[in-house]
Design a protein around this motif. Sequence first.
Motif, PDB file in Angstrom:
ATOM      1  N   ALA A  31       0.421  -9.905 -10.496  1.00 31.45           N
ATOM      2  CA  ALA A  31      -0.607  -9.697 -11.529  1.00 31.45           C
ATOM      3  C   ALA A  31      -1.855  -9.070 -10.921  1.00 31.45           C
ATOM      4  O   ALA A  31      -2.467  -8.175 -11.522  1.00 31.45           O
ATOM      5  CB  ALA A  31      -0.944 -11.025 -12.208  1.00 31.45           C
ATOM      6  N   GLU A  32      -2.232  -9.511  -9.737  1.00 31.51           N
ATOM      7  CA  GLU A  32      -3.389  -8.940  -9.049  1.00 31.51           C
ATOM      8  C   GLU A  32      -3.113  -7.477  -8.687  1.00 31.51           C
ATOM      9  O   GLU A  32      -3.978  -6.618  -8.836  1.00 31.51           O
ATOM     10  CB  GLU A  32      -3.693  -9.762  -7.791  1.00 31.51           C
ATOM     11  N   LEU A  33      -1.905  -7.188  -8.233  1.00 31.19           N
ATOM     12  CA  LEU A  33      -1.500  -5.820  -7.910  1.00 31.19           C
ATOM     13  C   LEU A  33      -1.589  -4.940  -9.154  1.00 31.19           C
ATOM     14  O   LEU A  33      -2.145  -3.834  -9.106  1.00 31.19           O
ATOM     15  CB  LEU A  33      -0.065  -5.832  -7.363  1.00 31.19           C
ATOM     16  N   THR A  34      -1.072  -5.424 -10.271  1.00 33.42           N
ATOM     17  CA  THR A  34      -1.116  -4.673 -11.529  1.00 33.42           C
ATOM     18  C   THR A  34      -2.555  -4.422 -11.962  1.00 33.42           C
ATOM     19  O   THR A  34      -2.899  -3.323 -12.414  1.00 33.42           O
ATOM     20  CB  THR A  34      -0.348  -5.435 -12.632  1.00 33.42           C
ATOM     21  N   GLN A  35      -3.407  -5.418 -11.818  1.00 36.87           N
ATOM     22  CA  GLN A  35      -4.822  -5.276 -12.175  1.00 36.87           C
ATOM     23  C   GLN A  35      -5.486  -4.183 -11.330  1.00 36.87           C
ATOM     24  O   GLN A  35      -6.214  -3.346 -11.842  1.00 36.87           O
ATOM     25  CB  GLN A  35      -5.560  -6.606 -11.996  1.00 36.87           C
ATOM     26  N   ARG A  36      -5.217  -4.185 -10.031  1.00 39.20           N
ATOM     27  CA  ARG A  36      -5.792  -3.164  -9.138  1.00 39.20           C
ATOM     28  C   ARG A  36      -5.261  -1.780  -9.485  1.00 39.20           C
ATOM     29  O   ARG A  36      -5.997  -0.798  -9.433  1.00 39.20           O
ATOM     30  CB  ARG A  36      -5.486  -3.484  -7.671  1.00 39.20           C
ATOM     31  N   GLN A  37      -3.972  -1.677  -9.835  1.00 36.07           N
ATOM     32  CA  GLN A  37      -3.410  -0.384 -10.236  1.00 36.07           C
ATOM     33  C   GLN A  37      -4.083   0.113 -11.514  1.00 36.07           C
ATOM     34  O   GLN A  37      -4.404   1.292 -11.635  1.00 36.07           O
ATOM     35  CB  GLN A  37      -1.896  -0.494 -10.453  1.00 36.07           C
ATOM     36  N   PHE A  38      -4.296  -0.782 -12.468  1.00 33.18           N
ATOM     37  CA  PHE A  38      -4.952  -0.426 -13.725  1.00 33.18           C
ATOM     38  C   PHE A  38      -6.384   0.046 -13.465  1.00 33.18           C
ATOM     39  O   PHE A  38      -6.824   1.055 -14.029  1.00 33.18           O
ATOM     40  CB  PHE A  38      -4.948  -1.621 -14.682  1.00 33.18           C
ATOM     41  N   GLU A  39      -7.103  -0.684 -12.632  1.00 30.28           N
ATOM     42  CA  GLU A  39      -8.489  -0.296 -12.313  1.00 30.28           C
ATOM     43  C   GLU A  39      -8.537   1.086 -11.669  1.00 30.28           C
ATOM     44  O   GLU A  39      -9.395   1.893 -11.992  1.00 30.28           O
ATOM     45  CB  GLU A  39      -9.129  -1.335 -11.386  1.00 30.28           C
ATOM     46  N   ARG A  40      -7.592   1.347 -10.748  1.00 31.52           N
ATOM     47  CA  ARG A  40      -7.555   2.658 -10.101  1.00 31.52           C
ATOM     48  C   ARG A  40      -7.229   3.754 -11.117  1.00 31.52           C
ATOM     49  O   ARG A  40      -7.830   4.819 -11.121  1.00 31.52           O
ATOM     50  CB  ARG A  40      -6.522   2.657  -8.971  1.00 31.52           C
ATOM     51  N   PHE A  41      -6.279   3.477 -12.003  1.00 32.36           N
ATOM     52  CA  PHE A  41      -5.900   4.426 -13.046  1.00 32.36           C
ATOM     53  C   PHE A  41      -7.089   4.731 -13.955  1.00 32.36           C
ATOM     54  O   PHE A  41      -7.370   5.894 -14.268  1.00 32.36           O
ATOM     55  CB  PHE A  41      -4.729   3.852 -13.857  1.00 32.36           C
ATOM     56  N   MET A  42      -7.800   3.682 -14.378  1.00 27.10           N
ATOM     57  CA  MET A  42      -8.965   3.873 -15.257  1.00 27.10           C
ATOM     58  C   MET A  42     -10.063   4.658 -14.548  1.00 27.10           C
ATOM     59  O   MET A  42     -10.690   5.538 -15.141  1.00 27.10           O
ATOM     60  CB  MET A  42      -9.499   2.522 -15.749  1.00 27.10           C
ATOM     61  N   ARG A  45       0.838  -1.201   0.000  1.00 30.73           N
ATOM     62  CA  ARG A  45       0.000   0.000   0.000  1.00 30.73           C
ATOM     63  C   ARG A  45       0.876   1.255   0.000  1.00 30.73           C
ATOM     64  O   ARG A  45       0.644   2.196  -0.757  1.00 30.73           O
ATOM     65  CB  ARG A  45      -0.940  -0.005   1.198  1.00 30.73           C
ATOM     66  N   GLU A  46       1.921   1.236   0.815  1.00 27.46           N
ATOM     67  CA  GLU A  46       2.815   2.381   0.944  1.00 27.46           C
ATOM     68  C   GLU A  46       3.629   2.628  -0.330  1.00 27.46           C
ATOM     69  O   GLU A  46       3.742   3.752  -0.794  1.00 27.46           O
ATOM     70  CB  GLU A  46       3.759   2.139   2.126  1.00 27.46           C
ATOM     71  N   ARG A  47       4.169   1.567  -0.910  1.00 26.09           N
ATOM     72  CA  ARG A  47       5.084   1.711  -2.053  1.00 26.09           C
ATOM     73  C   ARG A  47       4.385   1.723  -3.407  1.00 26.09           C
ATOM     74  O   ARG A  47       4.863   2.357  -4.339  1.00 26.09           O
ATOM     75  CB  ARG A  47       6.124   0.597  -2.034  1.00 26.09           C
ATOM     76  N   CYS A  48       3.280   0.990  -3.516  1.00 27.52           N
ATOM     77  CA  CYS A  48       2.611   0.860  -4.822  1.00 27.52           C
ATOM     78  C   CYS A  48       1.284   1.604  -4.873  1.00 27.52           C
ATOM     79  O   CYS A  48       0.631   1.620  -5.912  1.00 27.52           O
ATOM     80  CB  CYS A  48       2.407  -0.618  -5.151  1.00 27.52           C
ATOM     81  N   HIS A  49       0.870   2.152  -3.745  1.00 25.15           N
ATOM     82  CA  HIS A  49      -0.363   2.947  -3.665  1.00 25.15           C
ATOM     83  C   HIS A  49      -1.602   2.161  -4.077  1.00 25.15           C
ATOM     84  O   HIS A  49      -2.469   2.669  -4.781  1.00 25.15           O
ATOM     85  CB  HIS A  49      -0.225   4.233  -4.483  1.00 25.15           C
ATOM     86  N   VAL A  50      -1.640   0.903  -3.644  1.00 25.97           N
ATOM     87  CA  VAL A  50      -2.789   0.042  -3.932  1.00 25.97           C
ATOM     88  C   VAL A  50      -3.188  -0.681  -2.653  1.00 25.97           C
ATOM     89  O   VAL A  50      -2.340  -1.215  -1.941  1.00 25.97           O
ATOM     90  CB  VAL A  50      -2.456  -1.001  -5.035  1.00 25.97           C
ATOM     91  N   GLU A  51      -4.473  -0.687  -2.386  1.00 17.40           N
ATOM     92  CA  GLU A  51      -5.016  -1.366  -1.212  1.00 17.40           C
ATOM     93  C   GLU A  51      -5.458  -2.774  -1.623  1.00 17.40           C
ATOM     94  O   GLU A  51      -6.327  -2.932  -2.472  1.00 17.40           O
ATOM     95  CB  GLU A  51      -6.214  -0.584  -0.673  1.00 17.40           C
ATOM     96  N   LEU A  52      -4.815  -3.773  -1.037  1.00 16.99           N
ATOM     97  CA  LEU A  52      -5.209  -5.163  -1.307  1.00 16.99           C
ATOM     98  C   LEU A  52      -5.751  -5.758  -0.015  1.00 16.99           C
ATOM     99  O   LEU A  52      -5.100  -5.653   1.033  1.00 16.99           O
ATOM    100  CB  LEU A  52      -4.014  -5.997  -1.775  1.00 16.99           C
ATOM    101  N   PRO A  53      -6.911  -6.413  -0.067  1.00 18.73           N
ATOM    102  CA  PRO A  53      -7.410  -7.077   1.138  1.00 18.73           C
ATOM    103  C   PRO A  53      -6.545  -8.304   1.462  1.00 18.73           C
ATOM    104  O   PRO A  53      -5.908  -8.885   0.580  1.00 18.73           O
ATOM    105  CB  PRO A  53      -8.835  -7.484   0.772  1.00 18.73           C
ATOM    106  N   LEU A  54      -6.534  -8.693   2.728  1.00 17.60           N
ATOM    107  CA  LEU A  54      -5.728  -9.823   3.178  1.00 17.60           C
ATOM    108  C   LEU A  54      -6.073 -11.099   2.420  1.00 17.60           C
ATOM    109  O   LEU A  54      -5.186 -11.892   2.089  1.00 17.60           O
ATOM    110  CB  LEU A  54      -5.913 -10.023   4.688  1.00 17.60           C
ATOM    111  N   LYS A  55      -7.340 -11.287   2.109  1.00 20.85           N
ATOM    112  CA  LYS A  55      -7.734 -12.518   1.411  1.00 20.85           C
ATOM    113  C   LYS A  55      -7.075 -12.630   0.040  1.00 20.85           C
ATOM    114  O   LYS A  55      -6.891 -13.727  -0.465  1.00 20.85           O
ATOM    115  CB  LYS A  55      -9.250 -12.638   1.310  1.00 20.85           C
ATOM    116  N   THR A  56      -6.671 -11.497  -0.546  1.00 22.71           N
ATOM    117  CA  THR A  56      -5.999 -11.529  -1.851  1.00 22.71           C
ATOM    118  C   THR A  56      -4.705 -12.312  -1.769  1.00 22.71           C
ATOM    119  O   THR A  56      -4.388 -13.098  -2.665  1.00 22.71           O
ATOM    120  CB  THR A  56      -5.721 -10.098  -2.348  1.00 22.71           C
ATOM    121  N   LEU A  57      -3.942 -12.129  -0.688  1.00 23.79           N
ATOM    122  CA  LEU A  57      -2.691 -12.869  -0.537  1.00 23.79           C
ATOM    123  C   LEU A  57      -2.954 -14.358  -0.339  1.00 23.79           C
ATOM    124  O   LEU A  57      -2.223 -15.191  -0.870  1.00 23.79           O
ATOM    125  CB  LEU A  57      -1.871 -12.315   0.627  1.00 23.79           C
TER     126      LEU A  57
END
Length: 158
Positions: free
Chosen positions: A117-128, A94-106
């Motif tokens: 890949a999940e991190l990249t997907q969340r970053q893309f969704e936030r960007f869009m 969250r601090e370095r990549c500016h993406v909030e991932l829930p614990l269940k994602t890990l």
Amino acid sequence: LGASLAEHMVPSAFVSIAALPLTPNGKLDVRALPEPDAAALAARAYEAPQGEAECAVAAIWQELLGVERIGRHDHFFESGGHSLMAVQLLARLRERCHVELPLKTLFEHPVLQDLAAELTQRQFERFMANDIDAMKRELDAMSEEELMALLAEEADID
């Protein structure tokens, strides 16, 4: 064990010992058990992380797990991670990549390349979502004449 237990319950390391250490009362002496070394951890064939997201996740795993090298097919929990480290991992992402991932994602994506890949997907969704919000604000600020001119221009391009 993987077929019988939940994934987070499967040991991340295995240490061979001749006999279990016992207390004078005949109970298991947990404090006398040897600590697993790097050779005891479950390992996969190494393949270097690829891309910015995999490298970022790998760097954080290395810090948390105290290991020199993390590959793209490595599994967080099999590499020595546990639930407390999982929370730390997500906080650092969250601090370095500016993406909030829930614990269940890990828990759903414990392999480095899958989590990246999940991190990249969340970053893309936030960007869009940010782009769409900016376009909405821009359109809301236009007058009816400006909107009609924009639509006419788009019709001429097609």
